[in-house]
Design an enzyme around this catalytic site. Structure first.
Site, short mmCIF file in Angstrom:
data_model
loop_
_atom_site.label_atom_id
_atom_site.label_comp_id
_atom_site.label_asym_id
_atom_site.label_seq_id
_atom_site.Cartn_x
_atom_site.Cartn_y
_atom_site.Cartn_z
N LYS A 146 -28.71 -39.36 -4.61
CA LYS A 146 -29.65 -39.49 -5.73
C LYS A 146 -29.03 -40.39 -6.80
O LYS A 146 -27.80 -40.41 -6.97
CB LYS A 146 -29.91 -38.10 -6.29
CG LYS A 146 -31.01 -38.02 -7.33
CD LYS A 146 -31.25 -36.56 -7.74
CE LYS A 146 -32.40 -36.43 -8.73
NZ LYS A 146 -32.63 -35.03 -9.12
N SER B 43 -37.33 -33.91 -8.87
CA SER B 43 -36.90 -35.25 -9.18
C SER B 43 -36.09 -35.91 -8.07
O SER B 43 -35.88 -37.11 -8.12
CB SER B 43 -36.05 -35.22 -10.46
OG SER B 43 -34.86 -34.50 -10.25
N SER C 25 -35.82 -29.44 -8.48
CA SER C 25 -35.74 -30.85 -8.11
C SER C 25 -35.17 -31.12 -6.72
O SER C 25 -35.31 -32.23 -6.20
CB SER C 25 -34.94 -31.63 -9.16
OG SER C 25 -35.71 -31.80 -10.33
#
Lengths: 617, 617
Positions: B166, B241, B265
């Site tokens: 990420k 996310s 997330s």
């Protein structure tokens, strides 16, 4: 008449040892609690009298020695304790006490009675207790004895052991006053988790001990139970906030006590009273259900830990509680069982040859001469035993300290004020000091933060990382080069080559003896203790020696770091403190309780051996 | 011309898949970033173009299929991947991949190339990537291969494995933009701790993946890299996310990804994309050195965790990272090694006969029909395999959720605004919703808190205690009677007698498929995921099945709990979602990562076996 004489003593104690409230300067208006009832002090006196009434009359000292500053010898001299009771209460090795209980050589009723008597003697000399519940404790002791007689087995690893508890650890059916007049009459409807687990382990909770109003102070005084004194010198404080435990344990009125620590509250009284303690990392031991100050402040957390006259007590308590799988009862406790291999120093080369680093001075406040001598003593003893000792220079102490103070002040004092409101005055030493220096940080101002607290917390992981990296400094370049700016690494390179694991132990100066009544000097010791709280480093305190005016002369003034340092320098007068204990702090890493316990044992054993063989200069 | 055709595709992607900014309603004035440079969008477009330029031209899809909603089959159909590359990238069992790397059957260069090609295909279809650095990754892969060739040994437990990250996990020499225009050009000067440890384990970090602006959102969209799409249906979001990871892994463009989770997330994109994930408890895995949102907010913490197409990936990653003793590198990480005995379910009777509790409905938002069917499917399969399944009723969901939202809003939005200020508009869906309901809590208002944040946090230990106690509900009266008011225990009594340890596993409904662009429905899923974040419960997500309009009919309206529930009810139309994955959440206790991994493996194995033998209705 017995009651008259004892009443007189108590009244004498409450006035002579304490400045009259009328002598206090008025607090700033924002901190005055409004609508104080006219009889607030009466209410406190009434509760104090109830405490006195809970003491068996045959345990009352007659006469109470009032002129003596050092009261340590009185339990032996007063004649209230039998030879066996003296033997029991002076068995500081908890393993031996437990073994004798297990074998039935001593019953729990005998042991509990012995400590209770001595606790009550300590109470009359130092005012260290809050809740006194003799019958209830003896009933529990009998239950434990009966179990052993009936089954031939112990109830648990603390079978029959009396344990004293700071006045935060709620017990069903007893008040938990925690130094607040408003809390008089608040009877707990359940045991806190720690007490549940102590019962499960077979222990006998037998007294609760005094704290300062608000808990956030390195002394021990409140309007309900009054001020606790240091038995080595009753004109000194035993420290705080676990000061009741400190005075009680120093007098051997308890074999093992439990206190708490948010910025030094276990370590200050342990150092001031010549005791051992462990400040575990946050959430290793179960706090749930205990009352507390500043609840909701989640950045620097209070922890609980054992205090004792031996490391044996510290280890046995920690291992016993972890053995109950406390995370099943308290959801905040780490799921981390006692690790025997960490205790055997698997991450420190087995402990055969360790490397310690000493911080002689944190660069904010210079330690007084006896502390410097204690560090020299420890260094010499460790080296003689084949370990290495290197110098360790401070870094970022003041920055980390100020950050912590901001966190503690984040609620603008609401917590304290709410508890005092309409019940009693906020005690002066908790208010803004008149002695404002360049180190001053906002403490109890209303309203609160002008900018979000969270913004002030941003740097905290970096503090922790930087510090931990610094513990590894031999390894720093290799492993941690990218964790931060290395310029703050000011320590010398280690002498011990690549044995990096051993570098994680530090010794710090804790100025244990300069605290005196009404001087509001908490900040002094906090400079050394808050560090570990802010970084959540596991640490211990161990006694080294005591102040000796012939060895601990005043030193010529150094270049003062700040006004605080200058002020503290001026306080020291060698002949004021003879015989006061001097302790040091041993610092490990986060959640390294087992290793810190083992290393402290090693240091304590070496010190003991070295005192037998060499002079202490 | 190659470059022209690819440019056109990208422009098409950025406009057609995204509403024009001009269509946005103006934000409330307090949230408008002042002095927006006129060329802010140009700056973003320029960075996006640089990303496009970093893709080898021979990996560009020609033509890009634009009309297809489900693009999952395109990697097999597009002809860019060789048979071996398809075989490599469709080896979802990470143990097999690592074994083949270890044996030298596949080189790391081969494996990394195969996944890189597929990642770039996924990028063109779903816009899942941020940093693309083919040469650098292949050089690392070659280094790993050379080591094996030279020494005959692997570098570590992740030898040769490409891993996607990420866009928070900083890598030296690469930008870490994290969805903010202002961060363009911020080149990291060091690797974050996770990346250091991945290198130590022999892994090959090979791409970074897209995030939403601010990170605090269950979708994935920002002004720099644009919006990430769900490969099962490109008119849907992959969640967020960690949505870049979600889309990439669903398309098998990476064998293993690392995301983060502060209130769902990891779990939302894993559920929306048919993946497995683990949300560990706070501080079990090393976050230090990664960039983040809301730094300094220390009450509910973001955690990192693996995402993969198999539990094998989740387990291997977790065990490998814990094996590096990450607490030595990141001071915030718990000193808690991988426990094989906890993995073998020592606290859960060895796992032979477990007892699961299903929460069918949290009482705030009712799950849609496919989720209800998934829960029924799991219940049947577990029972058929000899485990017990009991009903679990909700409690305090809304209270805990609101408390968490207050914590997230504690800085009044300063964090987001500061990053957008003078650089780009704050993205609309992060602002106060126009859809204000009785569930609304303050989000982005300035100035901040009228009363101290800490006061709002006081109840949190009690929430945790109450919840943990509720997991033990068979045991409740016996052990936890004094931890709180038992009236909130609304679940049925367990059917499984005294096997209380097994009760700690819960299944919760995660409505994984209703999220659509620009609907700001994060709250929906957050109701189910925030719970574990607020209480720090370890949990996993696992895929169960997918939406089938013939089985997942709209149900008649129930008595709505609130406006939000009514609104969400109205969203569901069975024929909109065919084929969308449906995942569930499995919840354990704090720091029970090993046990949660093992239990999820057990559930996944049972589901796999049951789908072979029984109908799915």
């Amino acid at each position: 008449m017995e009651s008259d004489s004892s009443e007189q003593v108590w009244i004498d104690f409450k006035t002579a040892q304490q400045l009259p409230l009328s002598a206090m300067p008025p607090p700033p208006s924002s901190l005055t609690t409004s609508l104080l009832p006219h009889n607030w002090q009466e209410k406190c006196d009434h509760r104090k009298q109830a405490q006195l009434d809970s003491i068996p009359s045959e345990w009352i000292l007659k006469p109470l020695p009032k002129e003596q500053l050092n009261v340590m010898a009185i339990p032996r001299q007063c004649g209230l304790l039998s030879q066996l009771e003296l033997e029991i209460t002076e068995t500081v090795d908890i393993a031996t006490l437990l073994e004798n209980l297990r074998l039935g050589l001593w019953s729990s009723v005998q042991v509990t009675t012995a400590f209770y008597k001595r606790a009550v003697i300590a109470q009359q000399l130092t005012n260290c207790l809050t809740e006194i519940f003799v019958e209830r404790a003896l009933a529990r002791a009998k239950e434990v004895d009966d179990h052993l007689a009936r089954t031939g087995t112990v109830l648990g690893p603390l079978h029959g052991l009396p344990i004293s508890l700071k006045d935060q650890f709620s017990m069903e059916g007893l008040e938990t006053i925690m130094g607040y007049a408003k809390w008089i009459g608040r009877v707990a409807t359940s045991d806190c988790v720690l007490v549940q687990l102590l019962y499960e382990c077979g222990a006998v909770p037998f007294v609760r001990t005094n704290v300062p109003q608000t808990l956030m102070h390195g002394e021990t005084h409140n309007h309900v139970f009054g001020r606790t004194l240091n038995p080595y010198n009753t004109s000194f404080t035993p420290g705080g906030s676990s000061g009741g435990e400190g005075a009680l344990l120093a007098m051997k009125g308890s074999p093992l006590g439990v206190g708490t620590d948010i910025s030094g509250s276990l370590r200050i009284p342990s150092a001031f009273c010549g005791l051992y303690t462990l400040r575990p990392s946050y959430a290793r031991l179960p706090y749930y259900g205990a009352v507390n100050a500043l609840e909701g402040q989640e950045s620097i957390n209070s922890v609980l830990g054992p205090m004792a006259n031996s490391m044996s007590g510290v280890k046995i308590f920690t291992k016993a509680i972890l053995g109950t799988e406390p995370w099943r009862r308290d959801p905040l406790v780490l799921r981390k069982p006692w690790s025997e291999s960490e205790y055997q120093l698997e991450y420190h080369g087995g402990g055969g040859r360790l490397c310690f680093a000493i911080m002689w001075d944190n660069g904010v406040v210079k330690p007084h001469p006896p502390l410097h001598r204690a560090m020299r003593t420890v260094k010499r003893a460790l080296e003689a035993a084949g370990h290495q000792v290197i110098d360790w220079e401070n870094h970022r102490h003041l920055e980390i300290y100020k950050n912590a103070e901001t966190i503690f002040a984040a609620d603008g004092g609401h917590d304290y004020l709410a508890e005092c409101e309409g019940a009693e005055p906020l005690i002066q030493t908790m208010q803004l000091s008149e002695h404002v220096t360049d180190l001053e940080v906002p403490k109890s101002s209303i309203p609160i933060l002008e900018e979000p607290l969270v913004k002030k917390l941003v740097g905290r992981p970096h503090h922790r990382s930087a510090w931990e990296a610094s513990l590894d400094f031999g390894n720093y370049t290799k492993k941690n080069a990218n964790l931060g700016n290395p310029t703050w690494i000011t320590g010398k390179q280690p002498l011990c080559g690549q044995q990096l694991d051993d570098l994680s132990m530090q010794l710090f100066a804790l100025p244990s003896h300069i605290q005196r009544f009404r001087m509001a000097l908490t900040r002094i010791d906090s400079f050394y203790t808050t560090l570990c709280s802010a970084l959540d480093l596991t640490c211990s305190v161990f006694p080294v020696n005591s102040v000796d005016p012939t060895l601990d002369d005043i030193q010529p003034p150094h270049e003062f770091y700040n006004h605080e340092d200058e002020h503290i320098y001026g306080i020291y007068e060698a002949d004021k403190f003879p015989g006061c204990p001097v302790g040091l702090q041993l610092i490990g890493r986060v959640q390294e309780e087992e290793a810190v316990i083992r290393m402290t044992e090693i240091v304590a054993e070496i010190l003991k051996a070295s005192f037998m063989g060499m002079s202490d200069s």
